[in-house]
Scaffold this active site. Structure first.
Site, PDB file in Angstrom:
ATOM      1  N   LYS A 256       0.837  -1.218   0.000  1.00  0.00           N
ATOM      2  CA  LYS A 256       0.000   0.000   0.000  1.00  0.00           C
ATOM      3  C   LYS A 256       0.864   1.257   0.000  1.00  0.00           C
ATOM      4  O   LYS A 256       1.671   1.468   0.902  1.00  0.00           O
ATOM      5  CB  LYS A 256      -0.914   0.002   1.226  1.00  0.00           C
ATOM      6  CG  LYS A 256      -1.684   1.303   1.452  1.00  0.00           C
ATOM      7  CD  LYS A 256      -2.607   1.221   2.672  1.00  0.00           C
ATOM      8  CE  LYS A 256      -3.233   2.569   3.001  1.00  0.00           C
ATOM      9  NZ  LYS A 256      -4.121   2.509   4.188  1.00  0.00           N
ATOM     10  N   ASP A 261      -2.574  10.110   4.087  1.00  0.00           N
ATOM     11  CA  ASP A 261      -3.986   9.714   4.233  1.00  0.00           C
ATOM     12  C   ASP A 261      -4.712  10.689   5.155  1.00  0.00           C
ATOM     13  O   ASP A 261      -4.620  10.592   6.373  1.00  0.00           O
ATOM     14  CB  ASP A 261      -4.057   8.285   4.794  1.00  0.00           C
ATOM     15  CG  ASP A 261      -5.501   7.791   4.903  1.00  0.00           C
ATOM     16  OD1 ASP A 261      -6.399   8.445   4.335  1.00  0.00           O
ATOM     17  OD2 ASP A 261      -5.707   6.734   5.544  1.00  0.00           O
ATOM     18  N   LYS A 268     -10.287  12.518   8.554  1.00  0.00           N
ATOM     19  CA  LYS A 268      -9.822  12.057   9.865  1.00  0.00           C
ATOM     20  C   LYS A 268      -9.805  13.221  10.851  1.00  0.00           C
ATOM     21  O   LYS A 268      -9.652  14.369  10.447  1.00  0.00           O
ATOM     22  CB  LYS A 268      -8.392  11.514   9.748  1.00  0.00           C
ATOM     23  CG  LYS A 268      -8.252  10.182   9.053  1.00  0.00           C
ATOM     24  CD  LYS A 268      -6.791   9.753   9.028  1.00  0.00           C
ATOM     25  CE  LYS A 268      -6.623   8.417   8.324  1.00  0.00           C
ATOM     26  NZ  LYS A 268      -7.302   7.296   8.981  1.00  0.00           N
ATOM     27  N   ARG A 342      -7.556  -0.476   0.774  1.00  0.00           N
ATOM     28  CA  ARG A 342      -8.075  -1.691   0.138  1.00  0.00           C
ATOM     29  C   ARG A 342      -8.458  -1.444  -1.310  1.00  0.00           C
ATOM     30  O   ARG A 342      -8.437  -2.360  -2.125  1.00  0.00           O
ATOM     31  CB  ARG A 342      -9.252  -2.230   0.968  1.00  0.00           C
ATOM     32  CG  ARG A 342     -10.401  -1.264   1.104  1.00  0.00           C
ATOM     33  CD  ARG A 342     -11.359  -1.656   2.227  1.00  0.00           C
ATOM     34  NE  ARG A 342     -10.810  -1.321   3.549  1.00  0.00           N
ATOM     35  CZ  ARG A 342     -11.426  -1.585   4.707  1.00  0.00           C
ATOM     36  NH1 ARG A 342     -12.599  -2.207   4.711  1.00  0.00           N
ATOM     37  NH2 ARG A 342     -10.891  -1.245   5.852  1.00  0.00           N
TER      38      ARG A 342
HETATM   39  N1  BES Z   1      -4.270   4.281   7.008  1.00  0.00           N
HETATM   40  C1  BES Z   1      -5.415   3.955   7.786  1.00  0.00           C
HETATM   41  C2  BES Z   1      -5.146   2.888   8.838  1.00  0.00           C
HETATM   42  C3  BES Z   1      -4.195   3.248   9.951  1.00  0.00           C
HETATM   43  C4  BES Z   1      -4.672   3.639  11.173  1.00  0.00           C
HETATM   44  C5  BES Z   1      -2.829   3.102   9.771  1.00  0.00           C
HETATM   45  C6  BES Z   1      -3.787   3.931  12.203  1.00  0.00           C
HETATM   46  C7  BES Z   1      -1.946   3.395  10.790  1.00  0.00           C
HETATM   47  C8  BES Z   1      -2.412   3.801  12.006  1.00  0.00           C
HETATM   48  C9  BES Z   1      -6.527   3.440   6.881  1.00  0.00           C
HETATM   49  O1  BES Z   1      -6.556   3.965   5.599  1.00  0.00           O
HETATM   50  C10 BES Z   1      -7.820   3.791   7.513  1.00  0.00           C
HETATM   51  O2  BES Z   1      -8.094   4.966   7.627  1.00  0.00           O
HETATM   52  N2  BES Z   1      -8.601   2.785   7.909  1.00  0.00           N
HETATM   53  C11 BES Z   1      -9.852   3.007   8.528  1.00  0.00           C
HETATM   54  C12 BES Z   1     -10.827   2.010   7.956  1.00  0.00           C
HETATM   55  C13 BES Z   1     -12.245   2.250   8.379  1.00  0.00           C
HETATM   56  C14 BES Z   1     -12.768   3.509   7.744  1.00  0.00           C
HETATM   57  C15 BES Z   1     -13.068   1.066   7.993  1.00  0.00           C
HETATM   58  C16 BES Z   1      -9.687   2.790  10.025  1.00  0.00           C
HETATM   59  O3  BES Z   1      -8.971   1.884  10.427  1.00  0.00           O
HETATM   60  O4  BES Z   1     -10.261   3.574  10.787  1.00  0.00           O
HETATM   61 ZN    ZN Z   2      -4.788   4.642   4.851  1.00  0.00          ZN
HETATM   62 MN    MN Z   3      -7.629   5.760   5.479  1.00  0.00          MN
END
Ligand code: BES
Ligand code: ZN
Ligand code: MN
Length: 492
Positions: A256, A261, A268, A342
């Protein structure tokens, strides 16, 4: 990073030319500690008083403790650095961590001689290089810097030379991943990351292909384009291919590469958003790993497929409610633009599958749920049963903790979409790491042995340094991938 010069030396203690001599200490069961191999010769110079001297300075042999003793002319080196290995008998990981702690204590030293290699040469080298890692690219004053040169106690024979060379290459691959992760997102964006990956690939003699936004559109990469649509920095897909001598198996790597992000329109919260500069850690790891495969001349074919995008909110962003047509034709309803990893991985996995690999290793900072389930230092491994367990076991063995996780069927039906083939998130927060795994599984060719390594926690160290893990990007899971490739090369 600037790596120290490394060499082998079997000089007697009294002939060692160095500023600091490093010895290990090992905790005893009933209390107290003993000196690790090499220590007895130093002790002899101290007339048998070294344990007593170290004890008076607070040494216990506890893992990663460092205690310095002046030699007062007994040795050419002015200082003995005793580093704790922890409990007997020290494992390679204990040696790696002690070596890392010693390297951090050697900051600014010109030349050191380490006896930790008498316990485990490879681990001592890896730990020393990685513990001494610094990233000072953006500092006006780079400070002292890592130790300039380390001689490891070992005979300079063919085997040891090969071990030194391989361990150095592995540690440098981890450092390469760390450098990419630690480069801030204003300088590391899709085009610049693709360029750096291409340069690394070319230098290693790999076949390099970079798809820009036009080529992505022509190819139908709807996941990568959708996620990348909010940023003025347009997405890329990089492919780095290595074909080794007498390649027996073909291994696909996917990582990835979200250079930053924000979450996109499903934005976020502000707290710690800066850490999302590490959301390309999976990509950094697979780029470093395929370059390493070439350096170590693995008898394998290894092809890294690396989707790179920046997830930003803007007037051109993809939005919740959008339906994307992924590479290969499956449609995905986007219910949360923060579940973007994903989406880019799905395109890349389908593309990687077209090469008909024997194995697929994919890694990503995919879910916060991984961190909730396993913490900051243990990756979650999902995939086909046998290969998943094999990769998790190898991760544990190399000191990149990893744990096998299931892919429960009911989470797949929770991804059913009203309008499209599937949705990118479930309607609930349960088993978030596993739901993401279920999503990816939809895009993995039937019957392919695959492992998905979620490194959301382990990829980035937001706390203080420990062992050979410095602050910022850690380079996990480069060594797990490298060891898995070595295992496939040897055992199929
Ligand atoms: N990059 C994040 C996941 C992440 C979180 C990496 C903390 C490192 C530290 C990913 O893209 C994300 O935002 N995932 C979401 C998914 C959810 C919306 C289903 C998450 O984990 O909150
Ligand atoms: Zn991410
Ligand atoms: Mn994300």
């Amino acid at each position: 990073m600037t790596a120290p010069k490394l060499a082998l030396s079997d000089n007697a203690v009294t002939d060692i030319t160095a500023d600091v001599v490093v010895i290990g200490t090992v905790q005893q069961d009933g209390g107290g500690f003993t000196l690790a191999p090499g220590g007895e010769a130093v002790d002899a110079v101290f007339d048998g008083s070294l344990v007593a001297v170290l004890t008076s300075l607070g040494a216990t042999g506890k893992a990663e403790e460092t205690v310095k003793v002046p030699t007062l002319g007994k040795l050419k080196a002015g200082v003995v650095l005793a580093v704790g290995l922890g409990k007997a008998d020290p494992t390679p990981e204990q040696v790696r961590r002690a070596a890392g702690a010693s390297a951090r204590a050697l900051t600014g030293v010109k030349r050191a001689h380490s006896f930790l290699s008498l316990v485990d040469l490879q681990a001592a080298v890896e730990g020393t290089v990685l513990g001494g890692y610094t990233f000072t690219e953006y500092k006006s004053d780079a400070g002292d810097g890592p130790v300039g040169r380390v001689d490891f106690s070992a005979a300079s024979n063919k085997d040891n030379k090969a071990t030194l060379k391989a361990a150095t290459a592995i540690a440098e691959a981890v450092a390469t991943a760390r450098d990419l992760i630690n480069t801030p997102p204003n300088d590391l964006y899709p085009a610049s990351f693709a360029e750096r990956a291409a340069k690394l690939g070319e230098a290693a003699g790999l076949t390099v292909e970079v798809l820009d936004e036009k080529a992505l559109r022509k190819g139908g990469y709807g996941g990568i384009l959708g996620v990348g649509s909010g940023s003025s920095r347009l997405p890329r897909l990089v492919r780095l291919a290595y074909k080794g001598p007498k390649a027996s198996k073909k291994v696909a790597l996917v990582g990835k590469g979200i250079t930053f992000d924000t979450g996109g329109i499903s934005i976020k919260p502000a707290a710690n958003m800066d850490e999302m500069t590490s959301d390309m850690s999976g990509a950094a790891a697979v780029v470093a790993a395929v370059v390493l495969a070439a350096k170590l001349k693995f008898p394998l074919e290894v092809i890294a497929t690396v989707p790179i995008a920046e997830n930003m909110p803007s007037g051109t962003s993809y939005r919740p409610g959008d339906v994307l047509t992924m590479y290969g034709g499956k449609t995905v309803e986007v219910l949360n633009t923060d579940a973007e990893g994903r989406l880019i991985l799905a395109d890349a996995i389908v593309r990687a599958g077209e090469d008909n690999p024997d194995y697929l290793i994919e890694t990503a900072t995919l879910t916060g749920a991984q961190v909730v389930a396993l913490g900051k230092r243990t990756a979650g491994v999902m995939g086909s049963d046998d290969f998943r367990d094999r990769v998790a076991g190898i991760g544990q063995a190399v000191g990149e903790n990893a744990w096998a996780m299931p892919l429960p069927d009911e989470l797949r039906s929770d991804l059913d979409s009203r309008v499209a083939d599937l949705a990118n998130v479930t309607g609930h927060r349960w088993g978030g790491m596993l739901a993401a795994g279920q999503f990816l599984k939809e895009f993995v060719p039937d019957g392919l042995e695959w492992a998905h390594i979620d490194v959301a926690g382990p990829a980035y160290n937001s706390g203080g340094p420990f062992g050979y893990t410095t602050r910022g990007g850690t380079g996990v899971p480069v060594r797990t991938i490298a060891a898995t490739l070595a295992d496939i090369a040897e055992n199929g």
